[in-house]
Design a protein around this motif. Structure first.
Motif, PDB file in Angstrom:
ATOM      1  N   GLY A 206       0.818  -1.213   0.000  1.00 37.37           N
ATOM      2  CA  GLY A 206       0.000   0.000   0.000  1.00 37.37           C
ATOM      3  C   GLY A 206       0.845   1.254   0.000  1.00 37.37           C
ATOM      4  O   GLY A 206       0.534   2.234  -0.700  1.00 37.37           O
ATOM      5  N   ASN A 207       1.932   1.253   0.753  1.00 34.41           N
ATOM      6  CA  ASN A 207       2.791   2.431   0.807  1.00 34.41           C
ATOM      7  C   ASN A 207       3.592   2.618  -0.473  1.00 34.41           C
ATOM      8  O   ASN A 207       3.985   3.737  -0.799  1.00 34.41           O
ATOM      9  N   CYS A 208       3.833   1.537  -1.214  1.00 38.58           N
ATOM     10  CA  CYS A 208       4.436   1.697  -2.552  1.00 38.58           C
ATOM     11  C   CYS A 208       3.474   2.470  -3.459  1.00 38.58           C
ATOM     12  O   CYS A 208       3.886   3.348  -4.230  1.00 38.58           O
ATOM     13  N   GLY A 209       2.174   2.150  -3.368  1.00 40.52           N
ATOM     14  CA  GLY A 209       1.173   2.911  -4.114  1.00 40.52           C
ATOM     15  C   GLY A 209       1.127   4.359  -3.686  1.00 40.52           C
ATOM     16  O   GLY A 209       0.973   5.277  -4.512  1.00 40.52           O
ATOM     17  N   ALA A 210       1.281   4.610  -2.374  1.00 37.04           N
ATOM     18  CA  ALA A 210       1.274   5.979  -1.856  1.00 37.04           C
ATOM     19  C   ALA A 210       2.433   6.788  -2.411  1.00 37.04           C
ATOM     20  O   ALA A 210       2.273   7.947  -2.822  1.00 37.04           O
ATOM     21  N   ILE A 211       3.622   6.194  -2.437  1.00 36.22           N
ATOM     22  CA  ILE A 211       4.799   6.900  -2.936  1.00 36.22           C
ATOM     23  C   ILE A 211       4.626   7.258  -4.414  1.00 36.22           C
ATOM     24  O   ILE A 211       4.920   8.380  -4.839  1.00 36.22           O
ATOM     25  N   ALA A 212       4.126   6.298  -5.195  1.00 30.80           N
ATOM     26  CA  ALA A 212       3.900   6.561  -6.621  1.00 30.80           C
ATOM     27  C   ALA A 212       2.845   7.639  -6.818  1.00 30.80           C
ATOM     28  O   ALA A 212       3.028   8.570  -7.621  1.00 30.80           O
ATOM     29  N   GLY A 213       1.737   7.542  -6.099  1.00 29.27           N
ATOM     30  CA  GLY A 213       0.657   8.517  -6.247  1.00 29.27           C
ATOM     31  C   GLY A 213       1.076   9.918  -5.879  1.00 29.27           C
ATOM     32  O   GLY A 213       0.747  10.893  -6.573  1.00 29.27           O
ATOM     33  N   GLY A 214       1.829  10.063  -4.775  1.00 25.37           N
ATOM     34  CA  GLY A 214       2.245  11.391  -4.339  1.00 25.37           C
ATOM     35  C   GLY A 214       3.157  12.073  -5.338  1.00 25.37           C
ATOM     36  O   GLY A 214       2.986  13.260  -5.654  1.00 25.37           O
ATOM     37  N   ALA A 215       4.148  11.347  -5.857  1.00 25.69           N
ATOM     38  CA  ALA A 215       5.077  11.942  -6.816  1.00 25.69           C
ATOM     39  C   ALA A 215       4.371  12.326  -8.115  1.00 25.69           C
ATOM     40  O   ALA A 215       4.589  13.421  -8.657  1.00 25.69           O
ATOM     41  N   ILE A 216       3.494  11.431  -8.606  1.00 23.31           N
ATOM     42  CA  ILE A 216       2.785  11.714  -9.862  1.00 23.31           C
ATOM     43  C   ILE A 216       1.846  12.903  -9.698  1.00 23.31           C
ATOM     44  O   ILE A 216       1.799  13.801 -10.549  1.00 23.31           O
ATOM     45  N   ALA A 217       1.099  12.929  -8.599  1.00 23.01           N
ATOM     46  CA  ALA A 217       0.154  14.025  -8.386  1.00 23.01           C
ATOM     47  C   ALA A 217       0.864  15.360  -8.234  1.00 23.01           C
ATOM     48  O   ALA A 217       0.416  16.383  -8.772  1.00 23.01           O
ATOM     49  N   GLY A 218       1.974  15.378  -7.499  1.00 16.77           N
ATOM     50  CA  GLY A 218       2.715  16.624  -7.346  1.00 16.77           C
ATOM     51  C   GLY A 218       3.196  17.156  -8.678  1.00 16.77           C
ATOM     52  O   GLY A 218       3.109  18.359  -8.955  1.00 16.77           O
ATOM     53  N   TRP A 219       3.704  16.268  -9.535  1.00 20.69           N
ATOM     54  CA  TRP A 219       4.175  16.671 -10.868  1.00 20.69           C
ATOM     55  C   TRP A 219       3.014  17.164 -11.729  1.00 20.69           C
ATOM     56  O   TRP A 219       3.109  18.207 -12.390  1.00 20.69           O
ATOM     57  N   VAL A 220       1.892  16.434 -11.722  1.00 13.37           N
ATOM     58  CA  VAL A 220       0.731  16.811 -12.532  1.00 13.37           C
ATOM     59  C   VAL A 220       0.185  18.173 -12.098  1.00 13.37           C
ATOM     60  O   VAL A 220      -0.234  18.995 -12.932  1.00 13.37           O
ATOM     61  N   SER A 221       0.207  18.445 -10.793  1.00  9.64           N
ATOM     62  CA  SER A 221      -0.361  19.704 -10.287  1.00  9.64           C
ATOM     63  C   SER A 221       0.376  20.918 -10.806  1.00  9.64           C
ATOM     64  O   SER A 221      -0.166  22.026 -10.814  1.00  9.64           O
ATOM     65  N   GLN A 222       1.621  20.737 -11.229  1.00 13.32           N
ATOM     66  CA  GLN A 222       2.381  21.864 -11.766  1.00 13.32           C
ATOM     67  C   GLN A 222       1.795  22.345 -13.092  1.00 13.32           C
ATOM     68  O   GLN A 222       2.006  23.484 -13.488  1.00 13.32           O
ATOM     69  N   TYR A 223       1.012  21.507 -13.758  1.00 10.31           N
ATOM     70  CA  TYR A 223       0.502  21.828 -15.089  1.00 10.31           C
ATOM     71  C   TYR A 223      -1.013  22.040 -15.123  1.00 10.31           C
ATOM     72  O   TYR A 223      -1.487  22.915 -15.854  1.00 10.31           O
ATOM     73  N   ILE A 224      -1.781  21.261 -14.335  1.00 12.91           N
ATOM     74  CA  ILE A 224      -3.238  21.414 -14.391  1.00 12.91           C
ATOM     75  C   ILE A 224      -3.791  22.109 -13.153  1.00 12.91           C
ATOM     76  O   ILE A 224      -5.000  22.319 -13.056  1.00 12.91           O
ATOM     77  N   GLY A 225      -2.921  22.464 -12.206  1.00 13.62           N
ATOM     78  CA  GLY A 225      -3.380  23.175 -11.025  1.00 13.62           C
ATOM     79  C   GLY A 225      -3.464  22.270  -9.805  1.00 13.62           C
ATOM     80  O   GLY A 225      -3.597  21.051  -9.911  1.00 13.62           O
ATOM     81  N   ARG A 226      -3.398  22.893  -8.630  1.00 15.14           N
ATOM     82  CA  ARG A 226      -3.382  22.134  -7.373  1.00 15.14           C
ATOM     83  C   ARG A 226      -4.749  21.522  -7.065  1.00 15.14           C
ATOM     84  O   ARG A 226      -4.869  20.334  -6.782  1.00 15.14           O
ATOM     85  N   ARG A 227      -5.798  22.344  -7.132  1.00 11.45           N
ATOM     86  CA  ARG A 227      -7.118  21.854  -6.703  1.00 11.45           C
ATOM     87  C   ARG A 227      -7.678  20.810  -7.659  1.00 11.45           C
ATOM     88  O   ARG A 227      -8.273  19.813  -7.217  1.00 11.45           O
ATOM     89  N   LEU A 228      -7.503  20.999  -8.957  1.00 10.69           N
ATOM     90  CA  LEU A 228      -8.028  20.024  -9.908  1.00 10.69           C
ATOM     91  C   LEU A 228      -7.326  18.671  -9.726  1.00 10.69           C
ATOM     92  O   LEU A 228      -7.958  17.617  -9.806  1.00 10.69           O
ATOM     93  N   THR A 229      -6.028  18.688  -9.432  1.00 16.17           N
ATOM     94  CA  THR A 229      -5.306  17.438  -9.191  1.00 16.17           C
ATOM     95  C   THR A 229      -5.844  16.737  -7.954  1.00 16.17           C
ATOM     96  O   THR A 229      -6.053  15.508  -7.954  1.00 16.17           O
ATOM     97  N   ILE A 230      -6.073  17.494  -6.890  1.00 13.66           N
ATOM     98  CA  ILE A 230      -6.631  16.908  -5.665  1.00 13.66           C
ATOM     99  C   ILE A 230      -7.971  16.243  -5.960  1.00 13.66           C
ATOM    100  O   ILE A 230      -8.232  15.101  -5.546  1.00 13.66           O
TER     101      ILE A 230
END
Length: 523
Positions: free
Chosen positions: A327-351
């Motif tokens: 489960g924590n492997c999924g957490a690490i992957a999700g956090g890094a991907i979401a942080g990167w995506v938020s740089q382009y589509i915005g913070r709230r939309l990524t959340i």
């Protein structure tokens, strides 16, 4: 016309005339700089660099990454120390002859008292700097975690975990401000995700220690607490080798040049704190509500998870720990991907997108009875939960009053922790009252129904987080490092106004230029 918070859901593309693409930033790093990032070593010439002799951008980036690494390591230690209890609930039940709902009182007390630490250490950091408050924080955590491994009664254990909560409360705000304020704007989204997943890495490391060390030593569960204490003390030593935040060094140098005394700084700091609360009280309430939802998401899906697998699904302690690691492997992957995506589509939309994923994966999380299905559910649900969480450090940093970006995010985060502190107890009590039957060793067995309780709780909280995120503010790409600090005049109340005024002035100058052009054409 649609409300502003909806029109602002997808921010305008960032101005990138002076900014490098993220891949260019990462590609410019040498192997030495990556070593700096993971080891925390910083060469002395990087402490204070005169403008004419400033090193190449790639060298400076290596220094900034080293500073960020210290924040990441502190947050990782925070998670190892916190989840020591979650992973030891069954052992603590035997040790103190208590039910799971009573053992989770320790988790509740830790979360309740973390807001106290956030206030104390956050204010100290915004006033005196990032370095030494964080070092003191980590040393205190190490001492209290060590003491928890020597307790003989349940009351002693609860007392230690309560004091421990105060110490833990200061870590997140200091770690996030240290990491993000020293990085280029174009790297902050990814850095936010990587930083936040220090939490998942810490949980993973605690699970590995619990899986390999605890069963092999006579000390049992106590060995997990002692090992966690040593890791926290190591993190304090690493931070001691690193310099103060560059943003704070510049502010202090400017104050010395103006001849401001320590007494004046304290008076200004108290005044600016008061002005910040008067101007931004509504933002403070919103941030606490947002963090309440997020903390219910994380603690509701993690704190009781090993116990849920063992008691409601009949999974062995060994396999429950392995599922936690997955489960924590999924957490690490999700956090890094979401942080990167938020740089382009915005913070709230990524959340919002990642919280929607949480709702979609709840059935996979609670319905299967086999190890494979449950492990897949753990990976997917934590991919969504910690993916959404990966955006939070940068979202809070950008929306905070800039002069208080250690105090404001830290206190908001820990007040949300305080409100959600009973999440594990709610699930434990609800599961014990709502029973189900499973086949265990070929015999029908009556067990607590933690699955149904967790599914309902997480579903309701996910809906709340989506709503509160939609109606909230967003300052995507904010240059908060350029604003005044809390011990400078105008740092508390005028920073946001100055930013808005500069935008208006910029717009006005553009209009003026157009008018002048029209006049010239008429002539």
């Amino acid at each position: 016309m649609a409300p502003y918070f909806l029109r602002n859901l997808i921010p305008q593309r960032e101005q990138r005339e002076s900014a490098r693409p993220l891949l260019t930033v990462l590609a410019g790093l040498t192997w030495v700089q990556w070593a700096h990032f993971f080891s925390g070593y910083v060469p002395k010439p990087f402490l204070v660099v005169p403008p004419r002799n400033r090193p190449a951008k790639s060298s400076r980036t290596g220094f900034l990454l080293a500073i960020q690494a210290s924040g990441w390591l502190a947050w990782t230690c925070d998670a190892i120390d916190f989840f020591s209890v979650s992973l030891s609930i069954s052992h603590l039940e035997d040790e103190f002859n208590k039910e799971a709902s009573e053992i989770t009182t320790a988790i509740t007390l830790t979360l309740l008292f973390r807001s106290v630490g956030a206030v104390v250490f956050g204010i100290t950091s915004d006033r005196f700097g990032r370095k030494w408050p964080l070092i003191a924080n980590m040393v205190l955590i190490a001492v209290l975690q060590l003491g928890a491994g020597f307790v003989q009664t349940f009351k002693q254990f609860l007392a230690l975990r309560s004091l421990f909560g105060i110490a833990m409360g200061g870590v997140w705000g200091l770690a996030a401000s240290t990491a993000l304020e020293n990085l280029p704007v174009e790297a902050r989204g990814l850095a936010s995700g990587v930083l936040q997943q220090g939490y998942a890495v810490g949980y993973l490391l605690a699970a590995v220690i619990n899986l390999t060390l605890v069963p092999e030593v006579p000390a049992g569960w106590r060995a997990l607490f002692w090992t966690a204490s040593g890791i926290s003390l190591f993190a304090a030593g690493v931070r001691a080798l690193l310099p103060e935040s560059a943003v704070f060094l510049r502010a202090k140098a400017a104050e010395r040049a103006r001849g401001t005394t320590t007494g004046n700084k304290t008076r200004i700091f108290l005044h600016e704190t008061k002005e910040m609360l008067k101007r931004h009280w509504l933002l403070c309430i919103y941030a606490v509500l947002l963090m309440t939802g997020f903390n219910f998401l994380s603690h509701g899906s993690q704190d009781l998870y090993p116990t849920y697998l063992q008691q409601s699904k009949g999974i062995s302690a060994h396999n429950a720990t392995v599922a936690t690691i997955i489960g924590n492997c999924g957490a690490i992957a999700g956090g890094a991907i979401a942080g990167w995506v938020s740089q382009y589509i915005g913070r709230r939309l990524t959340i919002i997108l990642f919280v929607v994923l949480i709702g979609a994966f709840i059935p996979l999380w609670i319905i299967p009875s086999t190890f494979g299905g449950l492990a897949a559910g753990a990976f997917c649900i934590q991919f969504g939960v910690q993916g959404a969480w990966g955006v939070i450090p940068i979202q809070l940093a950008e929306m905070s009053p800039p002069a208080f970006r250690a105090t404001f995010p830290g206190v908001a985060y820990q007040l949300g922790n305080m409100v959600s502190s009973a999440s594990a107890q709610i699930e434990a009590t609800g599961g014990e009252n709502l029973r189900t039957t499973i086949i265990k060793n070929g015999v029908p067995t009556d067990v607590p129904d933690y699955a149904t309780v967790q599914g309902i709780l997480i579903g309701v909280v996910a809906a709340f987080v989506i709503i509160i995120t939609i109606i909230g503010p967003e300052k995507h790409g904010s240059h908060f490092e350029k604003h005044k600090t809390a011990f400078e005049e105008g740092g508390g109340a005028d920073a946001i106004a100055e930013e808005e005024q500069s935008r208006e002035d910029s717009a006005g100058s553009r209009v003026g230029s157009l008018n002048e052009k029209d006049d010239a054409e008429k002539v």
